[in-house]
Design a protein around this motif. Sequence first.
Motif, PDB file in Angstrom:
ATOM      1  N   LYS A 191     -32.072   6.404  90.556  1.00  0.00           N
ATOM      2  CA  LYS A 191     -30.992   5.814  89.759  1.00  0.00           C
ATOM      3  C   LYS A 191     -30.886   6.736  88.551  1.00  0.00           C
ATOM      4  CE  LYS A 191     -31.702   1.088  90.351  1.00  0.00           C
ATOM      5  NZ  LYS A 191     -32.089  -0.293  89.753  1.00  0.00           N
ATOM      6  N   TRP A 192     -29.724   7.070  88.111  1.00  0.00           N
ATOM      7  CA  TRP A 192     -29.099   7.701  86.841  1.00  0.00           C
ATOM      8  C   TRP A 192     -28.275   6.803  86.241  1.00  0.00           C
ATOM      9  CZ3 TRP A 192     -30.039  10.109  91.483  1.00  0.00           C
ATOM     10  CH2 TRP A 192     -30.487  11.333  91.665  1.00  0.00           C
ATOM     11  N   ARG A 193     -28.525   6.581  84.807  1.00  0.00           N
ATOM     12  CA  ARG A 193     -27.714   5.717  84.026  1.00  0.00           C
ATOM     13  C   ARG A 193     -27.127   6.589  83.074  1.00  0.00           C
ATOM     14  NH1 ARG A 193     -30.499   0.287  82.920  1.00  0.00           N
ATOM     15  NH2 ARG A 193     -30.229  -0.009  84.951  1.00  0.00           N
ATOM     16  N   LEU A 194     -25.746   6.609  82.915  1.00  0.00           N
ATOM     17  CA  LEU A 194     -25.119   6.846  81.968  1.00  0.00           C
ATOM     18  C   LEU A 194     -24.612   5.622  80.775  1.00  0.00           C
ATOM     19  CD1 LEU A 194     -22.811   9.386  83.622  1.00  0.00           C
ATOM     20  CD2 LEU A 194     -25.024   9.787  82.787  1.00  0.00           C
ATOM     21  N   MET A 195     -25.373   5.887  79.634  1.00  0.00           N
ATOM     22  CA  MET A 195     -25.243   4.683  78.604  1.00  0.00           C
ATOM     23  C   MET A 195     -24.252   4.957  77.679  1.00  0.00           C
ATOM     24  SD  MET A 195     -29.108   3.318  78.867  1.00  0.00           S
ATOM     25  CE  MET A 195     -29.922   4.873  78.753  1.00  0.00           C
ATOM     26  N   ASP A 196     -23.666   4.156  77.009  1.00  0.00           N
ATOM     27  CA  ASP A 196     -22.845   4.168  75.975  1.00  0.00           C
ATOM     28  C   ASP A 196     -23.259   3.733  74.508  1.00  0.00           C
ATOM     29  OD1 ASP A 196     -20.713   4.304  74.110  1.00  0.00           O
ATOM     30  OD2 ASP A 196     -19.226   3.266  75.518  1.00  0.00           O
ATOM     31  N   SER A 197     -23.671   4.729  73.682  1.00  0.00           N
ATOM     32  CA  SER A 197     -24.203   4.362  72.365  1.00  0.00           C
ATOM     33  C   SER A 197     -23.390   3.638  71.414  1.00  0.00           C
ATOM     34  CB  SER A 197     -24.887   5.797  71.745  1.00  0.00           C
ATOM     35  OG  SER A 197     -23.869   6.596  71.379  1.00  0.00           O
ATOM     36  N   LEU A 198     -22.133   3.896  71.966  1.00  0.00           N
ATOM     37  CA  LEU A 198     -20.849   3.047  70.989  1.00  0.00           C
ATOM     38  C   LEU A 198     -21.058   1.623  71.145  1.00  0.00           C
ATOM     39  CD1 LEU A 198     -18.508   3.469  69.073  1.00  0.00           C
ATOM     40  CD2 LEU A 198     -17.093   3.420  71.305  1.00  0.00           C
ATOM     41  N   ASN A 199     -21.521   1.142  72.338  1.00  0.00           N
ATOM     42  CA  ASN A 199     -21.551  -0.385  72.577  1.00  0.00           C
ATOM     43  C   ASN A 199     -22.662  -0.817  72.719  1.00  0.00           C
ATOM     44  OD1 ASN A 199     -18.776  -0.671  72.723  1.00  0.00           O
ATOM     45  ND2 ASN A 199     -18.778   0.379  74.853  1.00  0.00           N
ATOM     46  N   ILE A 200     -23.786   0.062  72.957  1.00  0.00           N
ATOM     47  CA  ILE A 200     -25.287  -0.498  72.935  1.00  0.00           C
ATOM     48  C   ILE A 200     -25.693  -0.673  71.370  1.00  0.00           C
ATOM     49  CG2 ILE A 200     -27.725   0.184  73.474  1.00  0.00           C
ATOM     50  CD1 ILE A 200     -26.619   1.363  76.044  1.00  0.00           C
ATOM     51  N   LEU A 201     -25.352   0.410  70.681  1.00  0.00           N
ATOM     52  CA  LEU A 201     -25.467   0.193  69.151  1.00  0.00           C
ATOM     53  C   LEU A 201     -24.173   0.296  68.518  1.00  0.00           C
ATOM     54  CD1 LEU A 201     -28.448   3.170  69.053  1.00  0.00           C
ATOM     55  CD2 LEU A 201     -28.699   0.629  68.729  1.00  0.00           C
ATOM     56  N   PRO A 202     -23.424  -1.094  68.342  1.00  0.00           N
ATOM     57  CA  PRO A 202     -22.338  -1.384  68.116  1.00  0.00           C
ATOM     58  C   PRO A 202     -22.268  -0.864  66.705  1.00  0.00           C
ATOM     59  CG  PRO A 202     -23.179  -3.202  68.546  1.00  0.00           C
ATOM     60  CD  PRO A 202     -24.166  -2.204  68.976  1.00  0.00           C
ATOM     61  N   HIS A 203     -21.087  -0.579  66.060  1.00  0.00           N
ATOM     62  CA  HIS A 203     -20.571  -0.138  64.700  1.00  0.00           C
ATOM     63  C   HIS A 203     -21.656   0.949  64.004  1.00  0.00           C
ATOM     64  CE1 HIS A 203     -18.695  -4.008  64.728  1.00  0.00           C
ATOM     65  NE2 HIS A 203     -19.694  -4.478  65.296  1.00  0.00           N
ATOM     66  N   THR A 204     -22.349   1.816  65.042  1.00  0.00           N
ATOM     67  CA  THR A 204     -22.871   2.814  64.557  1.00  0.00           C
ATOM     68  C   THR A 204     -22.103   4.188  64.705  1.00  0.00           C
ATOM     69  OG1 THR A 204     -24.688   1.784  65.393  1.00  0.00           O
ATOM     70  CG2 THR A 204     -24.953   4.136  64.697  1.00  0.00           C
ATOM     71  N   THR A 205     -21.727   4.999  63.627  1.00  0.00           N
ATOM     72  CA  THR A 205     -20.982   6.208  63.798  1.00  0.00           C
ATOM     73  C   THR A 205     -21.780   7.316  64.503  1.00  0.00           C
ATOM     74  OG1 THR A 205     -21.473   7.032  61.617  1.00  0.00           O
ATOM     75  CG2 THR A 205     -19.753   5.612  62.032  1.00  0.00           C
ATOM     76  N   ILE A 206     -21.305   8.332  64.692  1.00  0.00           N
ATOM     77  CA  ILE A 206     -21.900   9.726  65.114  1.00  0.00           C
ATOM     78  C   ILE A 206     -22.824   9.892  64.016  1.00  0.00           C
ATOM     79  CG2 ILE A 206     -21.685  12.247  65.643  1.00  0.00           C
ATOM     80  CD1 ILE A 206     -21.047  10.503  68.292  1.00  0.00           C
ATOM     81  N   LYS A 207     -22.300   9.959  62.921  1.00  0.00           N
ATOM     82  CA  LYS A 207     -22.926  10.592  61.621  1.00  0.00           C
ATOM     83  C   LYS A 207     -24.224   9.803  61.398  1.00  0.00           C
ATOM     84  CE  LYS A 207     -22.417  11.551  56.830  1.00  0.00           C
ATOM     85  NZ  LYS A 207     -21.553  11.069  55.446  1.00  0.00           N
ATOM     86  N   GLU A 208     -24.262   8.438  61.822  1.00  0.00           N
ATOM     87  CA  GLU A 208     -25.377   7.410  61.668  1.00  0.00           C
ATOM     88  C   GLU A 208     -26.316   7.878  62.704  1.00  0.00           C
ATOM     89  OE1 GLU A 208     -23.574   3.548  59.469  1.00  0.00           O
ATOM     90  OE2 GLU A 208     -23.390   3.896  61.491  1.00  0.00           O
ATOM     91  N   LEU A 209     -25.810   7.849  63.948  1.00  0.00           N
ATOM     92  CA  LEU A 209     -26.535   8.230  65.014  1.00  0.00           C
ATOM     93  C   LEU A 209     -27.525   9.810  64.697  1.00  0.00           C
ATOM     94  CD1 LEU A 209     -24.525   7.353  68.155  1.00  0.00           C
ATOM     95  CD2 LEU A 209     -26.634   6.468  67.316  1.00  0.00           C
ATOM     96  N   GLY A 210     -26.635  10.669  64.067  1.00  0.00           N
ATOM     97  CA  GLY A 210     -27.297  11.993  63.859  1.00  0.00           C
ATOM     98  C   GLY A 210     -28.438  11.845  62.710  1.00  0.00           C
TER      99      GLY A 210
END
Length: 186
Positions: free
Chosen positions: A128-147
Amino acid sequence: EQNWKLSVYPQNYFFQVKMSQHQTKYFTPLKRSPKERKIATFDTEGNGDPQGFVCASVVSDLGEHLFTDRKSCLEYLFSRELRDYWIFAHNLEYDIGVLTGGDLRPFKVLFAGSNLLWVEKATSDRHKWRLMDSLNILPHTTIKELGLMVNLGKLEPHPLVMEHLKLGRPLSQLQPEDQRRVLGYC
């Protein structure tokens, strides 16, 4: 104060995501021992319509890869090389739509309400390969915060890419040495 928190309780492998002070979601305990996974990320650029693929990049400990056609990007994302990786996109609904031209039939798709959490592709031999969405798995988190979580900031597009797009040229026309310069910038 941040409005999300990920807590891991190793004694029973129970994950809790606190989405706000009033809303908490729980993931069920694992039925097996935890498996360590490496992480890869990908992003696509499009012109706004489902057939409007411009380019994509995939970044992992294996290196940075730039794709100027969707087929080779999809082949790489679902390659043996990335089989044991957790592959994230920020706003997967957009990225997978651009990569597939809006055709999600080859995938098993999981939503939480109206939020896409992941798309999964399996082979006949149960890989299996799973492509996940950080936007919805870690809601209210911006790209800047993830970085910032991994000590990186959000990068602005490379000037060569911006110049190429302003002239109306597809990125597939970037010369190989310019592609390497753009990847070196990432």
